[in-house]
Design an enzyme around this catalytic site. Sequence first.
Site: not given
Length: 213
Positions: A190-193, A8
């Site tokens: 977003a983008n696991r940040l 996700k």
Amino acid sequence: MNISSIRKNYLKDHLNEQEAGDDPIALFGNWLDDAVKSGVCEPTAMVLSTISPEGYPSSRVVLLKGLDNGRLHFYTNYTSNKGRHLNENPRASLLFFWGELERQVRFEGAVTKLPAADSDEYFLSRPYESRIGALVSRQSSVVVGREDLDREFARLFERMKSNQEEIIRPEYWGGYALDPLSVEFWQGRANRLHDRLRYTMTKNNWVRERLSP
Ligand SMILES: Cc1cc2nc3c(=O)[nH]c(=O)nc-3n(C[C@H](O)[C@H](O)[C@H](O)COP(=O)(O)O)c2cc1C
């Protein structure tokens, strides 16, 4: 099913220092409000982790029943596993996960029993049947079968009703308060940040730091 492919992307919101402010309890109050208003299932449900005398962590869900002077209140059976753990080691963590809001909050701190008068008051505010349930349950002890619990519930219900007895709090049931030493807010990005802000109680003040996701 290939569970490793479940993924996700978190895009709902962000958390910056300016909006978060200096007081984690105020921020938590706002996030709890958001959770209640957004209609998530059991917005006050939190994972309580304690440590067993053997040193094993142990987790279960309990419900937040009060937020007073920055302390988080919950109620349980003092002779349950968690009660016995807290007796020996009065430190715990509490964790909220509101998936629909892509948010997590973690508390760590010291736990104390609430005054008996507070537990009495809360116990009396519970529905009649729940109070009987608390009398029937020796929480975390082994029972022979479901029928034993149902039979004991029916027996007590009849007895209380016919005697018109008020059901008062048994002394083995009551509240605890966790006094946080650290609070961490996680907002999925977003983008696991992801955004992570941690507040640590230092010399009677909250110190805020950003953590790497
Ligand atoms: C949504 C939910 C809410 C719960 N609320 C409480 C609660 O407020 N107090 C409580 O003692 N147990 C509550 N439980 C049950 C606990 O998770 C746990 O099964 C029980 O307290 C026994 O835990 P222990 O054997 O580790 O002491 C709740 C469980 C769920 C799933």
